[in-house]
Design a protein around this motif. Structure first.
Motif, PDB file in Angstrom:
ATOM      1  N   PRO A 136      12.796 -24.474   9.073  1.00 44.64           N
ATOM      2  CA  PRO A 136      14.025 -25.260   9.252  1.00 44.64           C
ATOM      3  C   PRO A 136      14.923 -24.586  10.294  1.00 44.64           C
ATOM      4  O   PRO A 136      15.056 -23.356  10.280  1.00 44.64           O
ATOM      5  CB  PRO A 136      14.673 -25.216   7.864  1.00 44.64           C
ATOM      6  N   TYR A 137      15.502 -25.369  11.188  1.00 46.71           N
ATOM      7  CA  TYR A 137      16.284 -24.767  12.282  1.00 46.71           C
ATOM      8  C   TYR A 137      17.363 -25.733  12.750  1.00 46.71           C
ATOM      9  O   TYR A 137      17.344 -26.922  12.412  1.00 46.71           O
ATOM     10  CB  TYR A 137      15.375 -24.412  13.462  1.00 46.71           C
ATOM     11  N   ALA A 138      18.294 -25.198  13.523  1.00 48.54           N
ATOM     12  CA  ALA A 138      19.285 -26.032  14.195  1.00 48.54           C
ATOM     13  C   ALA A 138      19.489 -25.485  15.599  1.00 48.54           C
ATOM     14  O   ALA A 138      19.456 -24.269  15.808  1.00 48.54           O
ATOM     15  CB  ALA A 138      20.608 -26.000  13.435  1.00 48.54           C
ATOM     16  N   ALA A 139      19.663 -26.387  16.563  1.00 50.27           N
ATOM     17  CA  ALA A 139      19.976 -25.963  17.927  1.00 50.27           C
ATOM     18  C   ALA A 139      21.470 -25.670  17.999  1.00 50.27           C
ATOM     19  O   ALA A 139      22.287 -26.400  17.435  1.00 50.27           O
ATOM     20  CB  ALA A 139      19.603 -27.062  18.914  1.00 50.27           C
ATOM     21  N   ALA A 148      28.551 -27.086  12.891  1.00 46.82           N
ATOM     22  CA  ALA A 148      27.838 -28.082  12.075  1.00 46.82           C
ATOM     23  C   ALA A 148      26.543 -27.550  11.468  1.00 46.82           C
ATOM     24  O   ALA A 148      25.823 -28.267  10.783  1.00 46.82           O
ATOM     25  CB  ALA A 148      27.529 -29.309  12.943  1.00 46.82           C
ATOM     26  N   VAL A 149      26.245 -26.264  11.720  1.00 42.99           N
ATOM     27  CA  VAL A 149      24.987 -25.707  11.207  1.00 42.99           C
ATOM     28  C   VAL A 149      24.952 -25.791   9.677  1.00 42.99           C
ATOM     29  O   VAL A 149      25.893 -25.371   9.010  1.00 42.99           O
ATOM     30  CB  VAL A 149      24.858 -24.227  11.665  1.00 42.99           C
ATOM     31  N   PRO A 150      23.897 -26.362   9.094  1.00 41.56           N
ATOM     32  CA  PRO A 150      23.847 -26.469   7.631  1.00 41.56           C
ATOM     33  C   PRO A 150      23.791 -25.087   6.965  1.00 41.56           C
ATOM     34  O   PRO A 150      23.109 -24.187   7.478  1.00 41.56           O
ATOM     35  CB  PRO A 150      22.534 -27.226   7.361  1.00 41.56           C
ATOM     36  N   ALA A 151      24.498 -24.945   5.849  1.00 41.39           N
ATOM     37  CA  ALA A 151      24.602 -23.638   5.179  1.00 41.39           C
ATOM     38  C   ALA A 151      23.234 -23.147   4.705  1.00 41.39           C
ATOM     39  O   ALA A 151      23.000 -21.939   4.620  1.00 41.39           O
ATOM     40  CB  ALA A 151      25.565 -23.743   4.000  1.00 41.39           C
ATOM     41  N   PRO A 190      22.430 -21.345  25.094  1.00 39.78           N
ATOM     42  CA  PRO A 190      21.758 -22.178  24.095  1.00 39.78           C
ATOM     43  C   PRO A 190      20.832 -21.336  23.213  1.00 39.78           C
ATOM     44  O   PRO A 190      20.085 -20.493  23.716  1.00 39.78           O
ATOM     45  CB  PRO A 190      20.955 -23.171  24.940  1.00 39.78           C
ATOM     46  N   CYS A 191      20.942 -21.551  21.902  1.00 40.38           N
ATOM     47  CA  CYS A 191      20.176 -20.774  20.925  1.00 40.38           C
ATOM     48  C   CYS A 191      19.618 -21.702  19.852  1.00 40.38           C
ATOM     49  O   CYS A 191      20.009 -22.873  19.763  1.00 40.38           O
ATOM     50  CB  CYS A 191      21.092 -19.764  20.215  1.00 40.38           C
ATOM     51  N   VAL A 192      18.723 -21.166  19.036  1.00 44.61           N
ATOM     52  CA  VAL A 192      18.392 -21.847  17.786  1.00 44.61           C
ATOM     53  C   VAL A 192      18.700 -20.880  16.648  1.00 44.61           C
ATOM     54  O   VAL A 192      18.566 -19.657  16.810  1.00 44.61           O
ATOM     55  CB  VAL A 192      16.912 -22.280  17.685  1.00 44.61           C
ATOM     56  N   LEU A 193      19.138 -21.446  15.533  1.00 55.02           N
ATOM     57  CA  LEU A 193      19.225 -20.666  14.300  1.00 55.02           C
ATOM     58  C   LEU A 193      18.054 -21.115  13.443  1.00 55.02           C
ATOM     59  O   LEU A 193      17.886 -22.312  13.175  1.00 55.02           O
ATOM     60  CB  LEU A 193      20.533 -20.938  13.556  1.00 55.02           C
TER      61      LEU A 193
END
Ligand code: ATP
Ligand code: MG
Length: 411
Positions: A136-139, A148-151, A190-193
Motif C-alpha cells: 500500500p502506498y501514496a504518491a 491527505a496521506v492515509p494514516a 516527488p516521493c512515495v510513502l
C-alpha cells in the motif's frame, strides 16, 4: 524494433562489423560487452568516465556525457542496436537513439522504471492478471497530497520517486510529523510513502523478452541485503517456496508483456507474512536491465542474463534457460579490501586484495572482478558465484568462503 536478427560476425547494413552498443560503462555494461564479444559482436560503450569498466574492454568507447548530441551521433554511427545498463540514463537520449537504431529496452519502458510513481501504477495495472500487488502506498508530490496521506500507511518508508538506489533516498517514518520532516529533508521532490511491510524474505525474477513477444523466465532468486546493499543471492531448491516462485515468475512475465518490454527485466519482490500463518508476495520495484541478483546465471545456467540481453537486443532466439547447478552468489564490496581475513584495517591503510587464492582453491568458485581501479568501502568491486553438485555442497563452500572473506555467515 526490426525482427530481422543482427547476426554476429556478419557485416551489417552499415557495411561494418555487426556492433552492439550500451549506454553506461559500469559492471553491468562490462558483462554485457563480454557476452556480446564472446558471441562475435563488436561493441561500443558510451560513458563519460575514461576508465569505466565496460569502456576499458570495448572495441569503441565514447566518453561524452549521456545527453551529448555528438556522443549520441557517434554511438548511432558505430552501432546496429543499442541497450542500456543503468536505469538513470536520460530517457530523452534513448528516444533520440531509438529514432535511428533499434533500442531495447525502449525509452518508454525505461521512463516507467525511472519513476516509482509510474512504476507502481504499472504494477497496480498488472495486478488483476497475476494477483500480485505493490505494498500500500501514496504518491507525495504536493503539500496537499502529503496532508491527505492515509494514516494506515504509517509506519512507512518515504522513497524519492526518482534516482534512488541501494536504499539511498529513503527515510523510515512512524508519525505524520516524521513524514513531513522526511519530505522536507528529501527536498520536497516527488516521493512515495510505502507502508512498512513485515518482510520474511526478498526475492527477484529475471525475464528476457524478444521483439516478437517471446518471453522466458529465469529461476527465482532469494536475496539478502546488508545495509541496503545486496549481499547474497541464493538460487536452489528450497530457497523460495515453489508456489511463491511460480507466482513471482508469472507476475514478472505479466509486467514485461504489459509494457511490451524488449530486453532483460528484473523485478524485485517481498515475501511477507500474510497474517494467517502463511506468506504472500508483494512487488517492490523493477530494473530495466540485468541485475546484481542475476549474476549467478553466468555459472549456474545454460544462458546467462547478459547473453539473454544480447540475444533480445539482436533479435536472436531466447530458449528457456535451464539452471544446471544450485548457486550462491556473494557480492564483493570494496570493504573487503580493507577487511582482509576478517581483520578490519584502519581507514587510512592501503587496500589489500582479499585472499583469492584460498577462495579459488575451493571447488565451484567463480570469481568475477569488474576491473575497477581502486577499492572503496561500499563500492561494488565484483562477485563470486559458487556452484556445486548439491545444495548442501554449495552451502558448505559458501560458508568457507564467507569465513575467508570475514563476512557474516549464511542465514
Ligand atoms: P535497489 O535499487 O538497491 O534495489 P532501492 O534503493 O531502489 O534499492 P528498494 O528496493 O525500494 O530501494 O528498498 C531497499 C530495501 O529496503 C529493500 O530491499 C527492503 O529490504 C527494504 N524495504 C523497502 N521497502 C520496504 C517496505 N515497504 N517494507 C519493508 N521493507 C522495505
Ligand atoms: Mg531494490
Amino acid at each position: 524494433m526490426s525482427l530481422k536478427p543482427l547476426l554476429p560476425g556478419a557485416l551489417s547494413d552499415r557495411g561494418q562489423q555487426m556492433t552492439l552498443g550500451v549506454m553506461g560503462g559500469g559492471q553491468l555494461g562490462r558483462m554485457f560487452v563480454q557476452a556480446a564479444q564472446a558471441m562475435g559482436y563488436f561493441t561500443a560503450v558510451l560513458d563519460p568516465d575514461p576508465a569505466s569498466p565496460a569502456g576499458l574492454i570495448s572495441h569503441y568507447h565514447i566518453d561524452t556525457p549521456y545527453d551529448d548530441e555528438q556522443g549520441l551521433a557517434q554511438l548511432m554511427q558505430r552501432c546496429d542496436a543499442i541497450t542500456t545498463e543503468f536505469e538513470n540514463v536520460p530517457a530523452p537520449a534513448l528516444l533520440t537513439l531509438g529514432a535511428h537504431r533499434p533500442v531495447a529496452p525502449s525509452s518508454a519502458c525505461v521512463a516507467v522504471a525511472q519513476d516509482r510513481i509510474q512504476e507502481k501504477a504499472h504494477f497496480v495495472a498488472c495486478g488483476p492478471i497475476s494477483g500480485v500487488y505493490p505494498a500500500p502506498y501514496a504518491a507525495i508530490e504536493t503539500p496537499e497530497l502529503l496532508a491527505a496521506v492515509p494514516a494506515d500507511l504509517l509506519p512507512g518508508i518515504v522513497k524519492t520517486a526518482r534516482l534512488g538506489y541501494d536504499g539511498k533516498g529513503q527515510i523510515r517514518v512512524k508519525t505524520r510529523e516524521e513524514l513531513a520532516a522526511a519530505w522536507e529533508q528529501l527536498g520536497r521532490v516527488p516521493c512515495v510513502l510505502e507502508k512498512l511491510m513485515p518482510l520474511q524474505s526478498e526475492c527477484s525474477v529475471l525475464v528476457a523478452r524478444g521483439a516478437d513477444g517471446q518471453v522466458v523466465a529465469f529461476p527465482v532468486q532469494k536475496n539478502t541485503h546488508h545495509d541496503g546493499i545486496l549481499a547474497i543471492t541464493e538460487v536452489h531448491e528450497g530457497a523460495v517456496p515453489a508456489d511463491l516462485a511460480a507466482r513471482a515468475q508469472a507476475s514478472t512475465v505479466a509486467i514485461a508483456n504489459h509494457l511490451n518490454y524488449v530486453g532483460v527485466l528484473c523485478v524485485e519482490y517481498f515475501v511477507v507474512d500474510n497474517g494467517a500463518g502463511g506468506s504472500d508476495l508483494i512487488v517492490n520495484e523493477m530494473a530495466p536491465r540485468p541485475h546484481n541478483s542475476g549474476h549467478y546465471t553466468q555459472n549456474a545456467c545454460d544462458l546467462s542474463q547478459f547473453e539473454a540481453q544480447v540475444r533480445a537486443l539482436a533479435g536472436l532466439p531466447l530458449p528457456t534457460p535451464r539452471q544446471h547447478s544450485p548457486a550462491i552468489m556473494v557480492n564483493l564490496l570494496g570493504d573487503l579490501w580493507f577487511n582482509a581475513n576478517g581483520v578490519r584495517a584502519q581507514a587510512s591503510e592501503q587496500p589489500v586484495s582479499p585472499p583469492w587464492a584460498q577462495v579459488l582453491a575451493l571447488p565451484g568458485t567463480h570469481l568475477h572482478l569488474y576491473g575497477k581501479l581502486s577499492a572503496r568501502p561500499g563500492r561494488k568491486m565484483g562477485h563470486l558465484n559458487i556452484t556445486g553438485g548439491s545444495v548442501a555442497q554449495v552451502r558448505e563452500t559458501a560458508a568457507k568462503v564467507l569465513v575467508l572473506l570475514g563476512l557474516p555467515p549464511l542465514a
